[in-house]
Design an enzyme around this catalytic site. Structure first.
Site, PDB file in Angstrom:
ATOM      1  N   ILE A 101      12.454 -48.353  28.462  1.00  0.00           N
ATOM      2  CA  ILE A 101      13.766 -48.975  28.275  1.00  0.00           C
ATOM      3  C   ILE A 101      14.106 -49.788  29.522  1.00  0.00           C
ATOM      4  O   ILE A 101      13.943 -49.302  30.650  1.00  0.00           O
ATOM      5  CB  ILE A 101      14.843 -47.891  28.027  1.00  0.00           C
ATOM      6  CG1 ILE A 101      14.427 -47.015  26.831  1.00  0.00           C
ATOM      7  CG2 ILE A 101      16.201 -48.528  27.772  1.00  0.00           C
ATOM      8  CD1 ILE A 101      15.361 -45.842  26.577  1.00  0.00           C
TER       9      ILE A 101
ATOM     10  N   ASN B  17       8.245 -40.621  25.534  1.00  0.00           N
ATOM     11  CA  ASN B  17       7.274 -40.383  24.462  1.00  0.00           C
ATOM     12  C   ASN B  17       7.921 -39.661  23.281  1.00  0.00           C
ATOM     13  O   ASN B  17       8.713 -38.744  23.466  1.00  0.00           O
ATOM     14  CB  ASN B  17       6.112 -39.532  24.993  1.00  0.00           C
ATOM     15  CG  ASN B  17       5.287 -40.240  26.060  1.00  0.00           C
ATOM     16  OD1 ASN B  17       5.829 -40.938  26.918  1.00  0.00           O
ATOM     17  ND2 ASN B  17       3.989 -40.061  26.022  1.00  0.00           N
TER      18      ASN B  17
ATOM     19  N   LYS C 234      -5.036 -53.055  25.085  1.00  0.00           N
ATOM     20  CA  LYS C 234      -6.290 -53.510  25.707  1.00  0.00           C
ATOM     21  C   LYS C 234      -6.760 -52.519  26.753  1.00  0.00           C
ATOM     22  O   LYS C 234      -5.990 -51.721  27.260  1.00  0.00           O
ATOM     23  CB  LYS C 234      -6.049 -54.862  26.405  1.00  0.00           C
ATOM     24  CG  LYS C 234      -5.925 -56.015  25.434  1.00  0.00           C
ATOM     25  CD  LYS C 234      -5.929 -57.342  26.147  1.00  0.00           C
ATOM     26  CE  LYS C 234      -4.638 -57.571  26.914  1.00  0.00           C
ATOM     27  NZ  LYS C 234      -4.351 -58.965  27.209  1.00  0.00           N
TER      28      LYS C 234
ATOM     29  N   HIS D 275      16.385 -50.418  31.559  1.00  0.00           N
ATOM     30  CA  HIS D 275      17.658 -49.936  32.084  1.00  0.00           C
ATOM     31  C   HIS D 275      17.332 -48.856  33.108  1.00  0.00           C
ATOM     32  O   HIS D 275      16.358 -48.126  32.939  1.00  0.00           O
ATOM     33  CB  HIS D 275      18.509 -49.341  30.954  1.00  0.00           C
ATOM     34  CG  HIS D 275      19.807 -48.768  31.433  1.00  0.00           C
ATOM     35  ND1 HIS D 275      20.867 -49.562  31.811  1.00  0.00           N
ATOM     36  CD2 HIS D 275      20.202 -47.487  31.617  1.00  0.00           C
ATOM     37  CE1 HIS D 275      21.867 -48.780  32.206  1.00  0.00           C
ATOM     38  NE2 HIS D 275      21.484 -47.526  32.099  1.00  0.00           N
TER      39      HIS D 275
ATOM     40  N   ARG E 225       1.331 -57.904  21.352  1.00  0.00           N
ATOM     41  CA  ARG E 225      -0.118 -58.038  21.535  1.00  0.00           C
ATOM     42  C   ARG E 225      -0.819 -56.732  21.186  1.00  0.00           C
ATOM     43  O   ARG E 225      -0.169 -55.685  21.119  1.00  0.00           O
ATOM     44  CB  ARG E 225      -0.431 -58.412  22.998  1.00  0.00           C
ATOM     45  CG  ARG E 225      -0.010 -57.345  23.998  1.00  0.00           C
ATOM     46  CD  ARG E 225      -0.535 -57.618  25.403  1.00  0.00           C
ATOM     47  NE  ARG E 225      -0.036 -56.661  26.366  1.00  0.00           N
ATOM     48  CZ  ARG E 225      -0.632 -55.523  26.670  1.00  0.00           C
ATOM     49  NH1 ARG E 225      -1.772 -55.177  26.080  1.00  0.00           N
ATOM     50  NH2 ARG E 225      -0.116 -54.690  27.558  1.00  0.00           N
TER      51      ARG E 225
ATOM     52  N   THR F 289       7.764 -44.166  30.480  1.00  0.00           N
ATOM     53  CA  THR F 289       7.818 -44.355  29.027  1.00  0.00           C
ATOM     54  C   THR F 289       8.270 -43.056  28.384  1.00  0.00           C
ATOM     55  O   THR F 289       7.686 -41.995  28.644  1.00  0.00           O
ATOM     56  CB  THR F 289       6.436 -44.723  28.445  1.00  0.00           C
ATOM     57  OG1 THR F 289       5.506 -43.684  28.764  1.00  0.00           O
ATOM     58  CG2 THR F 289       5.954 -46.057  28.966  1.00  0.00           C
TER      59      THR F 289
ATOM     60  N   LYS G  54       4.738 -42.029  37.437  1.00  0.00           N
ATOM     61  CA  LYS G  54       4.028 -41.680  38.672  1.00  0.00           C
ATOM     62  C   LYS G  54       2.971 -42.715  39.042  1.00  0.00           C
ATOM     63  O   LYS G  54       2.882 -43.150  40.167  1.00  0.00           O
ATOM     64  CB  LYS G  54       3.402 -40.296  38.536  1.00  0.00           C
ATOM     65  CG  LYS G  54       4.482 -39.216  38.451  1.00  0.00           C
ATOM     66  CD  LYS G  54       3.937 -37.823  38.700  1.00  0.00           C
ATOM     67  CE  LYS G  54       4.990 -36.774  38.452  1.00  0.00           C
ATOM     68  NZ  LYS G  54       5.198 -36.497  37.012  1.00  0.00           N
TER      69      LYS G  54
ATOM     70  N   GLU H 149       5.317 -44.759  22.832  1.00  0.00           N
ATOM     71  CA  GLU H 149       5.994 -44.624  24.128  1.00  0.00           C
ATOM     72  C   GLU H 149       6.892 -45.819  24.384  1.00  0.00           C
ATOM     73  O   GLU H 149       6.438 -46.957  24.315  1.00  0.00           O
ATOM     74  CB  GLU H 149       4.962 -44.614  25.252  1.00  0.00           C
ATOM     75  CG  GLU H 149       3.807 -43.699  25.054  1.00  0.00           C
ATOM     76  CD  GLU H 149       2.849 -43.802  26.227  1.00  0.00           C
ATOM     77  OE1 GLU H 149       3.187 -44.428  27.242  1.00  0.00           O
ATOM     78  OE2 GLU H 149       1.764 -43.233  26.110  1.00  0.00           O
TER      79      GLU H 149
HETATM   80  C1  FMN Z   1       4.764 -52.414  27.372  1.00  0.00           C
HETATM   81  C2  FMN Z   1       3.604 -51.486  27.511  1.00  0.00           C
HETATM   82  C3  FMN Z   1       2.319 -51.992  27.331  1.00  0.00           C
HETATM   83  C4  FMN Z   1       1.206 -51.160  27.465  1.00  0.00           C
HETATM   84  N1  FMN Z   1      -0.051 -51.673  27.275  1.00  0.00           N
HETATM   85  C5  FMN Z   1      -1.137 -50.874  27.407  1.00  0.00           C
HETATM   86  C6  FMN Z   1      -2.469 -51.397  27.221  1.00  0.00           C
HETATM   87  O1  FMN Z   1      -2.669 -52.574  26.893  1.00  0.00           O
HETATM   88  N2  FMN Z   1      -3.511 -50.548  27.388  1.00  0.00           N
HETATM   89  C7  FMN Z   1      -3.336 -49.219  27.733  1.00  0.00           C
HETATM   90  O2  FMN Z   1      -4.317 -48.526  27.884  1.00  0.00           O
HETATM   91  N3  FMN Z   1      -2.100 -48.702  27.898  1.00  0.00           N
HETATM   92  C8  FMN Z   1      -0.999 -49.495  27.741  1.00  0.00           C
HETATM   93  N4  FMN Z   1       0.261 -48.977  27.909  1.00  0.00           N
HETATM   94  C9  FMN Z   1       0.407 -47.520  28.002  1.00  0.00           C
HETATM   95  C10 FMN Z   1       0.343 -46.971  29.381  1.00  0.00           C
HETATM   96  O3  FMN Z   1      -0.984 -46.753  29.730  1.00  0.00           O
HETATM   97  C11 FMN Z   1       1.106 -45.643  29.256  1.00  0.00           C
HETATM   98  O4  FMN Z   1       2.463 -45.923  29.093  1.00  0.00           O
HETATM   99  C12 FMN Z   1       0.876 -44.742  30.399  1.00  0.00           C
HETATM  100  O5  FMN Z   1      -0.419 -44.217  30.293  1.00  0.00           O
HETATM  101  C13 FMN Z   1       1.893 -43.597  30.445  1.00  0.00           C
HETATM  102  O6  FMN Z   1       1.541 -42.555  29.628  1.00  0.00           O
HETATM  103  P1  FMN Z   1       2.347 -41.188  29.602  1.00  0.00           P
HETATM  104  O7  FMN Z   1       3.668 -41.418  28.947  1.00  0.00           O
HETATM  105  O8  FMN Z   1       1.485 -40.267  28.795  1.00  0.00           O
HETATM  106  O9  FMN Z   1       2.518 -40.738  31.019  1.00  0.00           O
HETATM  107  C14 FMN Z   1       1.391 -49.775  27.775  1.00  0.00           C
HETATM  108  C15 FMN Z   1       2.691 -49.274  27.962  1.00  0.00           C
HETATM  109  C16 FMN Z   1       3.785 -50.118  27.839  1.00  0.00           C
HETATM  110  C17 FMN Z   1       5.162 -49.547  28.032  1.00  0.00           C
HETATM  111  N1  ADP Z   2      14.008 -46.676  31.774  1.00  0.00           N
HETATM  112  C1  ADP Z   2      13.351 -45.612  31.263  1.00  0.00           C
HETATM  113  N2  ADP Z   2      12.590 -45.749  30.142  1.00  0.00           N
HETATM  114  C2  ADP Z   2      11.946 -44.669  29.643  1.00  0.00           C
HETATM  115  N3  ADP Z   2      11.985 -43.422  30.170  1.00  0.00           N
HETATM  116  C3  ADP Z   2      12.723 -43.234  31.287  1.00  0.00           C
HETATM  117  C4  ADP Z   2      13.433 -44.319  31.876  1.00  0.00           C
HETATM  118  N4  ADP Z   2      14.095 -43.835  32.970  1.00  0.00           N
HETATM  119  C5  ADP Z   2      13.814 -42.534  33.062  1.00  0.00           C
HETATM  120  N5  ADP Z   2      12.986 -42.137  32.047  1.00  0.00           N
HETATM  121  C6  ADP Z   2      12.487 -40.757  31.894  1.00  0.00           C
HETATM  122  O1  ADP Z   2      11.116 -40.774  32.263  1.00  0.00           O
HETATM  123  C7  ADP Z   2      10.348 -40.064  31.292  1.00  0.00           C
HETATM  124  C8  ADP Z   2       8.976 -40.711  31.122  1.00  0.00           C
HETATM  125  O2  ADP Z   2       8.220 -40.768  32.309  1.00  0.00           O
HETATM  126  P1  ADP Z   2       6.652 -40.767  32.204  1.00  0.00           P
HETATM  127  O3  ADP Z   2       6.137 -40.899  33.585  1.00  0.00           O
HETATM  128  O4  ADP Z   2       6.183 -41.735  31.154  1.00  0.00           O
HETATM  129  O5  ADP Z   2       6.336 -39.276  31.756  1.00  0.00           O
HETATM  130  P2  ADP Z   2       5.727 -38.664  30.406  1.00  0.00           P
HETATM  131  O6  ADP Z   2       4.258 -38.731  30.560  1.00  0.00           O
HETATM  132  O7  ADP Z   2       6.243 -37.245  30.382  1.00  0.00           O
HETATM  133  O8  ADP Z   2       6.202 -39.475  29.262  1.00  0.00           O
HETATM  134  C9  ADP Z   2      11.126 -40.193  29.994  1.00  0.00           C
HETATM  135  O9  ADP Z   2      10.853 -39.121  29.121  1.00  0.00           O
HETATM  136  C10 ADP Z   2      12.590 -40.188  30.482  1.00  0.00           C
HETATM  137  O10 ADP Z   2      13.079 -38.857  30.530  1.00  0.00           O
HETATM  138 MG    MG Z   3       5.635 -41.504  28.978  1.00  0.00          MG
END
Ligand code: FMN
Ligand code: ADP
Ligand code: MG
Length: 155
Positions: free
Chosen positions: A82, A29, A107, A84, A104, A27, A21, A79
């Protein structure tokens, strides 16, 4: 890093719903048990590797391990984004992950835009690294071929 490659699987759970969003980068989780079972000396930070959902194809991925300092989470999360495009969400399905290399540390950022561009940079770097023969071979590991009902490093 002594523990890499590190293989684990677990059911995809809900996070805070920020990945797709707010960031445009979803991601998947992992549940708490998988997070708690990570070897103590896998440090927090951003890693790259391979992932598959259920018995699906293996794709490149980036994974963030830690407390997301930008959001100041109080619980450690693992988290996986992917590289794809999936037709639909896969909450509740088994995510299989091979963590292959470190990019890394986590941060804090002064804006959402800088967090997003850092993550986009990680994705580009991960894509390049994973094309190296030593990393490509892990995509073929039997971990991704065995019965996907089995769990490892967290049940
Ligand atoms: C490749 C990657 C790098 C990230 N790096 C950071 C970072 O440096 N600092 C941070 O606060 N969050 C980082 N995040 C996390 C994002 O803040 C996090 O995926 C986001 O808050 C979504 O959280 P949710 O799955 O709870 O919705 C990273 C996520 C990914 C996938
Ligand atoms: N390419 C992708 N990589 C990771 N998750 C994906 C992808 N495409 C769709 N999703 C879906 O999106 C969800 C994650 O969205 P996200 O906004 O991070 O919500 P949440 O906070 O619930 O993890 C995953 O659980 C999965 O069902
Ligand atoms: Mg997530």
């Amino acid at each position: 890093m002594r523990h890499l490659p590190y293989f684990c699987r677990g059911q995809v759970v809900h996070g805070f719903g920020r990945g797709s969003k707010q960031l445009g980068i979803p991601t998947a989780n992992f549940p708490e048990q998988v997070v708690d079972n990570l070897p103590a000396d896998i440090s927090t930070g951003i890693y790259y590797g391979w992932a598959s959902v259920g018995s699906g194809d293996v794709h490149k991925m980036v994974v963030s391990i830690g407390w997301n300092p930008y959001y100041k989470n109080t619980k450690k999360s693992v988290e996986t984004h992917i590289m794809h495009t999936f037709k639909e969400d896969f909450y509740g399905e088994i995510l299989n992950v091979a963590i292959v290399g470190y990019l890394r540390p986590e941060k804090n950022f002064d804006s959402l835009e800088s967090l997003i561009s850092a993550i986009q940079g990680d994705i580009e770097e991960a894509k390049k690294q994973l094309d190296l023969p030593e990393h490509l071979k892990i995509k073929e590991d039997s971990f991704f071929q065995v019965s996907k009902s089995k769990t490892m490093n967290g049940h």
